[in-house]
Design a protein around this motif. Structure first.
Motif, PDB file in Angstrom:
ATOM      1  N   ASP A  54       1.241  -1.227   0.374  1.00  0.00           N
ATOM      2  CA  ASP A  54       0.156  -0.143  -0.017  1.00  0.00           C
ATOM      3  C   ASP A  54       0.944   0.840   0.226  1.00  0.00           C
ATOM      4  O   ASP A  54       1.276   1.559   0.809  1.00  0.00           O
ATOM      5  CB  ASP A  54      -1.029  -0.414   1.029  1.00  0.00           C
ATOM      6  CG  ASP A  54      -2.181   1.133   1.637  1.00  0.00           C
ATOM      7  OD1 ASP A  54      -1.559   1.736   0.727  1.00  0.00           O
ATOM      8  OD2 ASP A  54      -3.168   1.062   1.850  1.00  0.00           O
ATOM      9  N   THR A  55       1.215   1.657  -1.455  1.00  0.00           N
ATOM     10  CA  THR A  55       2.073   2.934  -1.154  1.00  0.00           C
ATOM     11  C   THR A  55       1.749   4.321  -0.748  1.00  0.00           C
ATOM     12  O   THR A  55       3.040   4.127   0.108  1.00  0.00           O
ATOM     13  CB  THR A  55       2.257   3.156  -3.007  1.00  0.00           C
ATOM     14  OG1 THR A  55       3.222   1.619  -3.676  1.00  0.00           O
ATOM     15  CG2 THR A  55       4.176   3.754  -3.240  1.00  0.00           C
ATOM     16  N   THR A  56       0.590   4.808  -0.708  1.00  0.00           N
ATOM     17  CA  THR A  56       0.000   6.124  -0.078  1.00  0.00           C
ATOM     18  C   THR A  56       0.566   5.389   1.362  1.00  0.00           C
ATOM     19  O   THR A  56       0.885   6.437   1.803  1.00  0.00           O
ATOM     20  CB  THR A  56      -1.096   6.064  -0.721  1.00  0.00           C
ATOM     21  OG1 THR A  56      -1.591   5.790  -1.349  1.00  0.00           O
ATOM     22  CG2 THR A  56      -1.795   7.466   0.133  1.00  0.00           C
ATOM     23  N   GLU A  57      -0.003   4.342   2.657  1.00  0.00           N
ATOM     24  CA  GLU A  57       0.160   4.282   3.338  1.00  0.00           C
ATOM     25  C   GLU A  57       1.617   3.718   4.216  1.00  0.00           C
ATOM     26  O   GLU A  57       1.768   3.283   5.046  1.00  0.00           O
ATOM     27  CB  GLU A  57      -0.661   3.418   3.781  1.00  0.00           C
ATOM     28  CG  GLU A  57      -2.382   3.876   3.426  1.00  0.00           C
ATOM     29  CD  GLU A  57      -2.386   5.556   4.251  1.00  0.00           C
ATOM     30  OE1 GLU A  57      -1.963   5.569   5.096  1.00  0.00           O
ATOM     31  OE2 GLU A  57      -3.216   5.968   3.862  1.00  0.00           O
ATOM     32  N   GLN A  58       2.551   3.173   2.922  1.00  0.00           N
ATOM     33  CA  GLN A  58       3.805   3.037   3.186  1.00  0.00           C
ATOM     34  C   GLN A  58       3.695   2.605   4.266  1.00  0.00           C
ATOM     35  O   GLN A  58       4.960   1.866   5.066  1.00  0.00           O
ATOM     36  CB  GLN A  58       4.447   3.733   4.257  1.00  0.00           C
ATOM     37  CG  GLN A  58       5.249   6.103   3.486  1.00  0.00           C
ATOM     38  CD  GLN A  58       5.400   6.843   3.871  1.00  0.00           C
ATOM     39  OE1 GLN A  58       4.739   7.200   4.944  1.00  0.00           O
ATOM     40  NE2 GLN A  58       6.842   6.407   3.920  1.00  0.00           N
ATOM     41  N   GLU A  59       2.824   1.353   3.667  1.00  0.00           N
ATOM     42  CA  GLU A  59       2.628  -0.207   4.444  1.00  0.00           C
ATOM     43  C   GLU A  59       3.086  -1.084   3.122  1.00  0.00           C
ATOM     44  O   GLU A  59       2.713  -1.227   2.222  1.00  0.00           O
ATOM     45  CB  GLU A  59       2.010  -0.120   4.825  1.00  0.00           C
ATOM     46  CG  GLU A  59       1.134   0.290   5.826  1.00  0.00           C
ATOM     47  CD  GLU A  59      -0.263   0.015   6.677  1.00  0.00           C
ATOM     48  OE1 GLU A  59      -0.365   0.961   7.285  1.00  0.00           O
ATOM     49  OE2 GLU A  59      -0.925  -0.404   5.799  1.00  0.00           O
TER      50      GLU A  59
END
Length: 292
Positions: A164-169
């Protein structure tokens, strides 16, 4: 080339170089630049690079019996580099307007897993699909997010990794009965001042190597999610990686230059290039889609 020291091997200036794939039968490294609808090829024996025009903005490529399976926009097809001919295989019929394919990879069973997303990177409307060898399409039970990246598996195929690139996960799922995903969990995060997780690969020891967009580094994680090694690169927007060469001990890394300011480009003259990093750790051969 010294161990773990990045070297620019193809200064291609891609806007968004991504999805590197090593073809052992050809001894070639392939990757795409979807923003320019280009396919790139690098030959480590000669040091030569070549570029092909594509009829679609392919975001993902995979090997398939001498051809390249490629996915982009809302379709999947074959590209034959020898003839430079493209054949559409399937088109997604029910995607929201503005959605496009962004990430994908081949599973241990020979199926092709890929994800769509909002092309404007605004809404959480991603969806994951499994293209079976018989060309049937099956949805995967993955929660919609804004930007899905990474599609790779543990060596035994029991764990699926995605970002989940946006949430840095970086997330991990257990894989049951071939394609049923359970036990979704956060494998690790990059939120402590690092970049955004993008493309990944898994080595022969089961460690995950992840490219960090705006992090200027590749990070190797243990199967438990702890940082084992971080390798800095001279460019900030790292997009993907895969192992190649005869011994599978060269990590090839794709990068981007899109969105960088003129000042940043002056400071990063090799942004958008292909890098190679020699390691003492072997990767795993890229799986091939087993359909036709």
């Amino acid at each position: 080339m010294h161990l773990f020291e990045p070297q620019c091997v193809a200064p291609t200036s891609c806007l968004l170089g991504q999805s590197p794939v090593w073809s052992p039968s050809e001894g070639l490294l392939w990757w795409v630049d979807p923003n320019r609808a280009k396919l790139h090829r690098y030959n480590p024996k000669t040091g030569n690079a070549r570029r092909y025009d594509l009829p679609l903005k392919a975001s993902v490529i995979a090997l398939s019996q001498g051809e390249l399976l490629m996915a982009g926009e809302v379709e999947v097809g074959f590209f034959d580099p020898s003839t430079e001919e493209y054949t559409r295989l399937i088109t997604l019929e029910n995607e929201a307007p503005g959605n496009r394919i962004n990430a994908g990879g081949v599973a241990p069973d020979g199926s092709f897993w890929f994800a769509t997303m909002d092309g404007h990177e605004a809404d959480a409307r991603s969806a994951w699909y499994r293209l079976a060898p018989d060309r049937s399409i099956h949805p995967l039970n993955v929660k919609p997010i804004v930007i899905p990246s990474t599609a790779c598996f543990s060596p035994d195929g029991s764990v699926f990794y995605t970002c989940d690139t946006t949430e840095q996960e970086i997330h991990a799922f257990d894989v049951e009965e071939g394609a049923r995903l359970t036990n979704r969990r956060i494998f690790t995060t990059t939120s402590s001042g690092a970049g955004y997780p993008d493309g990944s690969t898994v080595d022969s020891e089961g460690h995950l190597w992840n490219a960090e967009w705006d992090g200027a580094r590749i990070v190797r994680y243990t199967p438990e999610g702890a940082i084992d090694r971080a390798i800095k690169l001279p460019v900030s927007r790292i997009t993907g990686c895969c192992f190649g060469d005869r011994d599978l001990k060269t990590l090839y890394v794709t990068t981007a230059r899109t969105g960088l300011t003129a000042f940043q480009l002056d400071m990063q003259p090799f942004a958008g290039s292909l890098f190679a990093i020699r390691t003492d750790i072997a990767g795993r051969p890229c799986a091939e889609w087993s359909g036709r």
